[in-house]
Design an enzyme around this catalytic site. Structure first.
Site, PDB file in Angstrom:
ATOM      1  N   PRO A  59       0.782  -1.238   0.000  1.00  0.00           N
ATOM      2  CA  PRO A  59       0.000   0.000   0.000  1.00  0.00           C
ATOM      3  C   PRO A  59       0.819   1.297   0.000  1.00  0.00           C
ATOM      4  CG  PRO A  59      -0.097  -1.051   2.149  1.00  0.00           C
ATOM      5  CD  PRO A  59       0.645  -1.992   1.270  1.00  0.00           C
ATOM      6  N   LYS A  85      -1.801   2.507  -4.592  1.00  0.00           N
ATOM      7  CA  LYS A  85      -2.211   2.202  -5.959  1.00  0.00           C
ATOM      8  C   LYS A  85      -3.304   1.141  -6.088  1.00  0.00           C
ATOM      9  CE  LYS A  85       0.273   5.086  -8.092  1.00  0.00           C
ATOM     10  NZ  LYS A  85      -0.486   6.308  -8.191  1.00  0.00           N
TER      11      LYS A  85
HETATM   12  P1  RFL Z   1     -11.794  -6.398  -3.012  1.00  0.00           P
HETATM   13  O1  RFL Z   1     -12.025  -5.079  -2.382  1.00  0.00           O
HETATM   14  O2  RFL Z   1     -11.004  -7.410  -2.290  1.00  0.00           O
HETATM   15  O3  RFL Z   1     -13.234  -6.989  -3.339  1.00  0.00           O
HETATM   16  C1  RFL Z   1     -13.411  -8.327  -3.730  1.00  0.00           C
HETATM   17  C2  RFL Z   1     -14.791  -8.764  -3.279  1.00  0.00           C
HETATM   18  O4  RFL Z   1     -15.033 -10.092  -3.722  1.00  0.00           O
HETATM   19  C3  RFL Z   1     -15.660 -10.807  -2.679  1.00  0.00           C
HETATM   20  N1  RFL Z   1     -15.448 -12.245  -2.917  1.00  0.00           N
HETATM   21  C4  RFL Z   1     -16.412 -13.070  -3.382  1.00  0.00           C
HETATM   22  N2  RFL Z   1     -17.675 -12.872  -3.698  1.00  0.00           N
HETATM   23  C5  RFL Z   1     -18.401 -13.938  -4.119  1.00  0.00           C
HETATM   24  N3  RFL Z   1     -17.882 -15.184  -4.227  1.00  0.00           N
HETATM   25  C6  RFL Z   1     -16.603 -15.438  -3.927  1.00  0.00           C
HETATM   26  N4  RFL Z   1     -16.104 -16.671  -4.038  1.00  0.00           N
HETATM   27  C7  RFL Z   1     -15.801 -14.356  -3.480  1.00  0.00           C
HETATM   28  N5  RFL Z   1     -14.494 -14.229  -3.084  1.00  0.00           N
HETATM   29  C8  RFL Z   1     -14.311 -12.952  -2.749  1.00  0.00           C
HETATM   30  C9  RFL Z   1     -14.991 -10.271  -1.423  1.00  0.00           C
HETATM   31  O5  RFL Z   1     -15.756 -10.506  -0.265  1.00  0.00           O
HETATM   32  C10 RFL Z   1     -14.891  -8.798  -1.774  1.00  0.00           C
HETATM   33  O6  RFL Z   1     -16.032  -8.072  -1.358  1.00  0.00           O
HETATM   34  O7  RFL Z   1     -11.131  -6.253  -4.453  1.00  0.00           O
HETATM   35  P2  RFL Z   1     -11.281  -5.081  -5.564  1.00  0.00           P
HETATM   36  O8  RFL Z   1     -12.730  -4.720  -5.787  1.00  0.00           O
HETATM   37  O9  RFL Z   1     -10.432  -5.518  -6.665  1.00  0.00           O
HETATM   38  O10 RFL Z   1     -10.667  -3.783  -4.862  1.00  0.00           O
HETATM   39  C11 RFL Z   1      -9.300  -3.721  -4.593  1.00  0.00           C
HETATM   40  C12 RFL Z   1      -9.064  -2.909  -3.337  1.00  0.00           C
HETATM   41  O11 RFL Z   1      -9.904  -3.354  -2.292  1.00  0.00           O
HETATM   42  C13 RFL Z   1      -7.604  -3.066  -2.904  1.00  0.00           C
HETATM   43  O12 RFL Z   1      -6.715  -2.933  -4.004  1.00  0.00           O
HETATM   44  C14 RFL Z   1      -7.150  -2.051  -1.899  1.00  0.00           C
HETATM   45  O13 RFL Z   1      -8.004  -1.883  -0.815  1.00  0.00           O
HETATM   46  C15 RFL Z   1      -5.770  -2.527  -1.425  1.00  0.00           C
HETATM   47  N6  RFL Z   1      -5.445  -1.979  -0.156  1.00  0.00           N
HETATM   48  C16 RFL Z   1      -5.028  -0.712  -0.118  1.00  0.00           C
HETATM   49  N7  RFL Z   1      -4.866  -0.020  -1.288  1.00  0.00           N
HETATM   50  C17 RFL Z   1      -4.499   1.261  -1.277  1.00  0.00           C
HETATM   51  O14 RFL Z   1      -4.392   1.869  -2.357  1.00  0.00           O
HETATM   52  N8  RFL Z   1      -4.222   1.882  -0.056  1.00  0.00           N
HETATM   53  C18 RFL Z   1      -4.378   1.221   1.154  1.00  0.00           C
HETATM   54  O15 RFL Z   1      -4.174   1.791   2.201  1.00  0.00           O
HETATM   55  C19 RFL Z   1      -4.786  -0.127   1.149  1.00  0.00           C
HETATM   56  N9  RFL Z   1      -4.970  -0.818   2.309  1.00  0.00           N
HETATM   57  C20 RFL Z   1      -5.609  -2.760   1.013  1.00  0.00           C
HETATM   58  C21 RFL Z   1      -5.373  -2.137   2.253  1.00  0.00           C
HETATM   59  C22 RFL Z   1      -5.991  -4.111   0.957  1.00  0.00           C
HETATM   60  C23 RFL Z   1      -6.135  -4.874   2.115  1.00  0.00           C
HETATM   61  N10 RFL Z   1      -6.455  -6.285   1.985  1.00  0.00           N
HETATM   62  C24 RFL Z   1      -6.805  -6.854   0.700  1.00  0.00           C
HETATM   63  C25 RFL Z   1      -6.234  -7.267   2.947  1.00  0.00           C
HETATM   64  C26 RFL Z   1      -5.573  -2.866   3.413  1.00  0.00           C
HETATM   65  C27 RFL Z   1      -5.953  -4.226   3.361  1.00  0.00           C
HETATM   66  C28 RFL Z   1      -6.170  -4.938   4.681  1.00  0.00           C
HETATM   67  C1  PHB Z   2      -4.629   5.614   3.457  1.00  0.00           C
HETATM   68  O1  PHB Z   2      -5.088   4.611   4.019  1.00  0.00           O
HETATM   69  O2  PHB Z   2      -5.164   6.731   3.537  1.00  0.00           O
HETATM   70  C2  PHB Z   2      -3.359   5.487   2.689  1.00  0.00           C
HETATM   71  C3  PHB Z   2      -2.695   4.285   2.656  1.00  0.00           C
HETATM   72  C4  PHB Z   2      -1.518   4.191   1.954  1.00  0.00           C
HETATM   73  C5  PHB Z   2      -1.008   5.298   1.311  1.00  0.00           C
HETATM   74  C6  PHB Z   2      -1.688   6.491   1.335  1.00  0.00           C
HETATM   75  C7  PHB Z   2      -2.875   6.598   2.031  1.00  0.00           C
HETATM   76  O3  PHB Z   2       0.172   5.222   0.643  1.00  0.00           O
END
Ligand code: RFL
Ligand code: PHB
Length: 433
Positions: free
Chosen positions: A297, A301
């Site tokens: 993260p 992106k």
């Molecule tokens: P998501 O958000 O994981 O959504 C996928 C959805 O699919 C569902 N699913 C199913 N549904 C039906 N049948 C199945 N068999 C299924 N298997 C799974 C899940 O329940 C879910 O609702 O993917 P999507 O839409 O591609 O979005 C991507 C973003 O969520 C992700 O890239 C970011 O959140 C990554 N990420 C972060 N990105 C940032 O840019 N900044 C951050 O600070 C940041 N923090 C994070 C994050 C991802 C995390 N994960 C994956 C553990 C923090 C965490 C904890």
């Molecule tokens: C946020 O959670 O707001 C976040 C996380 C990672 C970044 C920037 C913002 O690099």
């Protein structure tokens, strides 16, 4: 008993990627259903990303999803980079001829999308189980799932979008041997907190400290979000609230600046990894977002890439299903992977420059500091960071003309097709500068 039905696009996953895809397809008169194995409340509360590239913001505005984001989002024109006990400002607007980023939490985007889809009469099935995709060799793939009441469904689709995240089932449903993966694990994790306290900074602070990385970000003028680098196998029980605040003060502190503290409402540890699967398509099954790629993260992106994928995919599916053109579908994976690899490099670079690698030595640390000094002293180096951070491949979206019932290849009126919407003339483009 199995209930059979039909739709144009079956979407697995109601994360930001699946929900936005359903919305974009509806704008072009294409029907979809979304199946999600979690509850609506869980999807709306899952704490993840918070920072949107300018192109993502402009896309959300262009497709009618900008209302609350414009009212509540916080626009930032730069970041602070901190190392060696000093804080330096990078002015993105100056470096990139006016580009910026916006703080607007993923939880809020998901809420806005669910609300918009349900208001438009869309079908989102929450809390499904045993999701399967099959008949992938044919032109009519099938999506199967069991709904909350226990009824098994079989939906015949013209295409399926695997927006089911890293642990979903769609990537593994592709034929064995088709998908190759590339990745890196990192020997550390992030401990993230949400705290009810006004942010102690106007823009994000990325701090490299000899005891580990720290990031001060925010959600609203009343809610702060902060992260600490912790060991890869760390247990959250070892981090009391007092210990978290003490470590944040220690790593983020500079003379004359105070970190405001408040009640911690959420804390969790997330592992860090880079992962790219290719190709992102097999016949009429398309992967998007975390289902195909994961970044650490540090460069913010992940969410932006997920939304970029489905912006491309909506255009691809419109060409395929409405206009009978397969060319854009053939190019989908390569188009997305260019952006994905750029973001993968940037996220790896930011991560490697700012974290303390437990396996590294004095040489590694000196290289990190040399690179950080270069970024804050060379306009070219600062511009590289700013350009990538604000979005190296800006997104554009233009609404394709809407056709009436029966007007397109394989297209019916579609739920959203029943509502009036502006007709624009231009073809859509995903612009790469
Ligand atoms: P998501 O958000 O994981 O959504 C996928 C959805 O699919 C569902 N699913 C199913 N549904 C039906 N049948 C199945 N068999 C299924 N298997 C799974 C899940 O329940 C879910 O609702 O993917 P999507 O839409 O591609 O979005 C991507 C973003 O969520 C992700 O890239 C970011 O959140 C990554 N990420 C972060 N990105 C940032 O840019 N900044 C951050 O600070 C940041 N923090 C994070 C994050 C991802 C995390 N994960 C994956 C553990 C923090 C965490 C904890
Ligand atoms: C946020 O959670 O707001 C976040 C996380 C990672 C970044 C920037 C913002 O690099």
């Amino acid at each position: 008993m199995t209930v059979s039905s039909r739709t144009q696009v079956g979407i697995v996953g109601a994360g930001p990627a699946g929900l936005l895809l359903s919305h974009l397809l509806a704008l072009r008169g294409i029907d979809s259903i979304v199946v999600e194995n979690r509850s609506r409340a869980y999807c709306e509360a899952r704490q993840r990303a918070g920072l949107l590239e300018a192109g993502t913001v402009e896309l959300l505005r262009a497709v009618g999803l900008g209302g609350r984001m414009d009212a509540e989002g916080l626009e930032h024109g730069g970041i602070y980079l901190q190392f060696d006990g000093e804080r330096h400002h990078l002015d993105f607007r100056d470096l990139t001829r006016g580009r910026w980023v916006t703080i607007y939490a993923q939880t809020e985007i998901v809420k806005d999308l669910i609300q918009a889809r349900l208001a438009a009469g869309a079908m989102i099935e929450f809390e499904v189980s045993d999701t399967e995709v099959g008949e992938l060799e044919t032109g009519r793939p099938v999506l199967r799932y069991t709904d909350l009441a226990g009824t098994r469904h079989e939906v015949t689709c013209d295409a399926i979008a695997g927006c089911d995240g890293f642990h979903g089932i769609c990537r593994d449903s592709m034929p064995p041997g088709l998908v190759t993966t590339a990745g890196r694990g990192y020997p550390y994790s992030w401990l993230g907190i949400l705290a009810t306290v006004p942010p102690s900074t106007d823009e994000l602070i990325y701090a490299r400290h000899e005891d580990g990385f720290a990031l001060h970000t925010m959600r609203t003028p009343q809610v702060s979000r902060l992260y600490l680098q912790v060991p890869a196998d760390e247990e959250i029980e070892r981090w009391s609230d007092d210990r978290i605040w003490a470590e944040l003060r220690h790593r983020l502190g500079v003379p004359g600046w105070d970190l405001k503290e408040g009640p911690i409402t959420e804390k969790a540890i997330s592992p860090m990894r880079s992962f790219v699967a290719s190709p992102m398509r097999y016949r009429r099954l398309f992967l998007a977002g975390d289902a195909a790629h994961i970044v650490p993260p540090t460069g913010a992106k992940g969410l932006n890439m997920a939304l970029a994928d489905v912006t491309a995919l909506a255009t691809v599916l419109t060409s395929l299903l409405r206009d009978g053109q397969a060319g854009p579908a053939d190019a989908y994976s390569d188009t997305c992977l260019k952006r994905v690899w750029r973001a993968t490099h940037f996220s790896w670079w930011m991560t490697s420059m700012l974290h303390v690698d437990p396996h590294s030595d004095q040489f590694g640390a000196a290289l990190q500091l040399a690179q950080l000094r270069y970024v804050i002293s060379s306009r070219a180096a600062a511009t590289t960071l700013a350009e990538n951070y604000t979005g190296y491949f800006p997104l554009t979206w233009a609404t394709l003309p809407t056709r009436g019932p029966g007007g397109g290849a394989g297209a019916g009126p579609g739920r959203a097709g029943r509502t009036a919407r502006p007709r624009l003339r231009s073809r859509s483009a995903i612009a790469a500068r």
